[in-house]
Enzyme design. Structure first.
Site, PDB file in Angstrom:
ATOM      1  N   MET A  93      44.527  29.041  -5.160  1.00  0.00           N
ATOM      2  CA  MET A  93      44.841  30.203  -5.999  1.00  0.00           C
ATOM      3  C   MET A  93      44.117  30.205  -7.342  1.00  0.00           C
ATOM      4  O   MET A  93      44.507  30.951  -8.246  1.00  0.00           O
ATOM      5  CB  MET A  93      46.356  30.279  -6.222  1.00  0.00           C
ATOM      6  CG  MET A  93      47.150  30.464  -4.939  1.00  0.00           C
ATOM      7  SD  MET A  93      46.578  31.886  -3.961  1.00  0.00           S
ATOM      8  CE  MET A  93      47.228  33.220  -4.966  1.00  0.00           C
ATOM      9  N   ARG A  94      43.098  29.409  -7.468  1.00  0.00           N
ATOM     10  CA  ARG A  94      42.391  29.327  -8.755  1.00  0.00           C
ATOM     11  C   ARG A  94      41.018  29.994  -8.620  1.00  0.00           C
ATOM     12  O   ARG A  94      40.350  29.840  -7.594  1.00  0.00           O
ATOM     13  CB  ARG A  94      42.228  27.851  -9.124  1.00  0.00           C
ATOM     14  CG  ARG A  94      41.902  27.607 -10.559  1.00  0.00           C
ATOM     15  CD  ARG A  94      42.264  26.198 -10.937  1.00  0.00           C
ATOM     16  NE  ARG A  94      43.706  25.995 -10.988  1.00  0.00           N
ATOM     17  CZ  ARG A  94      44.464  26.315 -12.032  1.00  0.00           C
ATOM     18  NH1 ARG A  94      43.938  26.845 -13.107  1.00  0.00           N
ATOM     19  NH2 ARG A  94      45.771  26.097 -11.999  1.00  0.00           N
ATOM     20  N   ASN A 110      36.529  30.990   2.924  1.00  0.00           N
ATOM     21  CA  ASN A 110      37.901  31.295   2.502  1.00  0.00           C
ATOM     22  C   ASN A 110      38.561  32.166   3.558  1.00  0.00           C
ATOM     23  O   ASN A 110      37.877  32.889   4.285  1.00  0.00           O
ATOM     24  CB  ASN A 110      37.863  32.049   1.166  1.00  0.00           C
ATOM     25  CG  ASN A 110      39.246  32.406   0.654  1.00  0.00           C
ATOM     26  OD1 ASN A 110      40.173  31.599   0.716  1.00  0.00           O
ATOM     27  ND2 ASN A 110      39.413  33.622   0.158  1.00  0.00           N
ATOM     28  N   HIS A 112      41.290  35.282   3.817  1.00  0.00           N
ATOM     29  CA  HIS A 112      41.908  36.296   2.957  1.00  0.00           C
ATOM     30  C   HIS A 112      42.780  37.203   3.828  1.00  0.00           C
ATOM     31  O   HIS A 112      42.348  37.632   4.906  1.00  0.00           O
ATOM     32  CB  HIS A 112      40.811  37.116   2.265  1.00  0.00           C
ATOM     33  CG  HIS A 112      41.359  38.136   1.324  1.00  0.00           C
ATOM     34  ND1 HIS A 112      41.895  37.800   0.107  1.00  0.00           N
ATOM     35  CD2 HIS A 112      41.483  39.480   1.441  1.00  0.00           C
ATOM     36  CE1 HIS A 112      42.315  38.899  -0.502  1.00  0.00           C
ATOM     37  NE2 HIS A 112      42.077  39.924   0.293  1.00  0.00           N
ATOM     38  N   SER A 139      40.706  38.006   7.209  1.00  0.00           N
ATOM     39  CA  SER A 139      39.255  37.822   7.287  1.00  0.00           C
ATOM     40  C   SER A 139      38.907  36.417   6.834  1.00  0.00           C
ATOM     41  O   SER A 139      39.474  35.909   5.868  1.00  0.00           O
ATOM     42  CB  SER A 139      38.535  38.803   6.338  1.00  0.00           C
ATOM     43  OG  SER A 139      38.939  40.141   6.557  1.00  0.00           O
ATOM     44  N   GLU A 145      30.058  34.525  -5.750  1.00  0.00           N
ATOM     45  CA  GLU A 145      30.564  34.756  -7.096  1.00  0.00           C
ATOM     46  C   GLU A 145      31.500  35.969  -7.144  1.00  0.00           C
ATOM     47  O   GLU A 145      32.330  36.079  -8.049  1.00  0.00           O
ATOM     48  CB  GLU A 145      29.407  34.969  -8.086  1.00  0.00           C
ATOM     49  CG  GLU A 145      28.612  33.716  -8.402  1.00  0.00           C
ATOM     50  CD  GLU A 145      27.554  33.372  -7.356  1.00  0.00           C
ATOM     51  OE1 GLU A 145      27.491  34.034  -6.295  1.00  0.00           O
ATOM     52  OE2 GLU A 145      26.791  32.413  -7.603  1.00  0.00           O
ATOM     53  N   ASP A 148      36.398  37.529  -3.151  1.00  0.00           N
ATOM     54  CA  ASP A 148      36.616  38.018  -1.787  1.00  0.00           C
ATOM     55  C   ASP A 148      35.461  38.895  -1.300  1.00  0.00           C
ATOM     56  O   ASP A 148      35.662  39.822  -0.500  1.00  0.00           O
ATOM     57  CB  ASP A 148      37.945  38.787  -1.694  1.00  0.00           C
ATOM     58  CG  ASP A 148      39.132  37.923  -2.111  1.00  0.00           C
ATOM     59  OD1 ASP A 148      39.111  36.718  -1.813  1.00  0.00           O
ATOM     60  OD2 ASP A 148      40.073  38.460  -2.742  1.00  0.00           O
ATOM     61  N   GLU A 175      50.331  34.317  11.279  1.00  0.00           N
ATOM     62  CA  GLU A 175      50.126  33.759  12.624  1.00  0.00           C
ATOM     63  C   GLU A 175      48.697  34.017  13.100  1.00  0.00           C
ATOM     64  O   GLU A 175      48.066  33.159  13.724  1.00  0.00           O
ATOM     65  CB  GLU A 175      51.112  34.380  13.611  1.00  0.00           C
ATOM     66  CG  GLU A 175      52.552  33.950  13.377  1.00  0.00           C
ATOM     67  CD  GLU A 175      53.502  34.646  14.337  1.00  0.00           C
ATOM     68  OE1 GLU A 175      53.048  35.202  15.363  1.00  0.00           O
ATOM     69  OE2 GLU A 175      54.715  34.651  14.054  1.00  0.00           O
ATOM     70  N   GLU A 177      46.158  34.379  11.103  1.00  0.00           N
ATOM     71  CA  GLU A 177      45.305  33.513  10.284  1.00  0.00           C
ATOM     72  C   GLU A 177      45.157  32.145  10.924  1.00  0.00           C
ATOM     73  O   GLU A 177      44.065  31.562  10.963  1.00  0.00           O
ATOM     74  CB  GLU A 177      45.896  33.360   8.876  1.00  0.00           C
ATOM     75  CG  GLU A 177      45.877  34.640   8.063  1.00  0.00           C
ATOM     76  CD  GLU A 177      46.443  34.442   6.652  1.00  0.00           C
ATOM     77  OE1 GLU A 177      46.236  33.373   6.069  1.00  0.00           O
ATOM     78  OE2 GLU A 177      47.092  35.370   6.139  1.00  0.00           O
TER      79      GLU A 177
END
Ligand code: GRF
Length: 191
Positions: A93-94, A110, A112, A139, A145, A148, A175, A177
């Site tokens: 979360m950073r 990542n 999302h 996704s 940079e 998302d 689920e 994900e």
């Protein structure tokens, strides 16, 4: 042979259910990646405790007090010391600095909880419901940079049902994900 597997470091800030899905998938001998480190900006993150219980190497440091550059330098060193070749963000979360993104360019992914490019940022499920969308989803994307904003590697759709709340929708998307992330990470490390 485990030595030929791509070495993945996972970053998380919370419960770590996606990390757990990635670790469990990695136990299959045919999985092309292995998890070499689970790292967190939150020493109290439940996901870290689970990883420790499983015998996986963990690392944590709070950026509070030391500042972001020192924190990210220590994180980078921990990942490299562990031999990580790829970073998988899993509920991390950073915001990540441009310098860190550049150091791991093309090697950091990542997950999302939306069908990108829709609903970057937070509160994705509430926004999808409010918009009257028939489908939501998740996704996996390359980290750049732009928040998302990197190349989308794979997506899973989840129908939005009548009466769905952000919480009920989030539970069904989660689920999806857990199925999507291991599959796409395996593809990514072998491409
Ligand atoms: C997931 O919804 C993921 O898509 C988002 O943060 C959440 C993390 O959940 N990036 P968990 O910690 O993996 O359970």
């Amino acid at each position: 042979m485990s030595t030929s597997k791509n070495k993945v470091g996972i970053l998380l800030s919370g419960r770590g259910s996606n990390m757990i899905a990635l670790v469990k998938a990695a136990r299959d001998p045919s999985c092309p990646y292995e998890v070499v480190l689970v790292a967190s900006d939150k020493p109290e993150a439940p996901g870290l405790a689970w990883a420790t219980d499983q015998g996986i190497a963990t690392w944590s440091l709070s950026p509070k007090g030391i500042g972001k550059p020192a924190y990210e330098a220590a994180l980078d060193k921990a990942l490299r010391d562990a031999g990580a070749e790829t970073i998988a963000l899993a509920g991390y979360m950073r915001l990540i600095s441009d310098g860190f993104v550049g150091a791991w360019r093309g090697r950091m992914v990542n997950i999302h909880p939306s069908l990108l490019p829709r609903y970057k940022g937070l509160d994705t499920h509430a926004r999808a419901i409010a918009a009257g969308d028939p489908v939501a989803g998740c996704s996996v994307h390359v980290v750049t940079e732009e928040l998302d904003g990197g190349e989308v590697l794979g997506q899973a759709e989840v129908p939005i049902m009548r009466g769905d709340t952000p919480d009920t929708l989030a539970a069904r998307v989660l689920e999806a994900e857990h199925r999507l992330y291991p599959e796409i990470l395996a593809e990514f490390v072998t491409r």
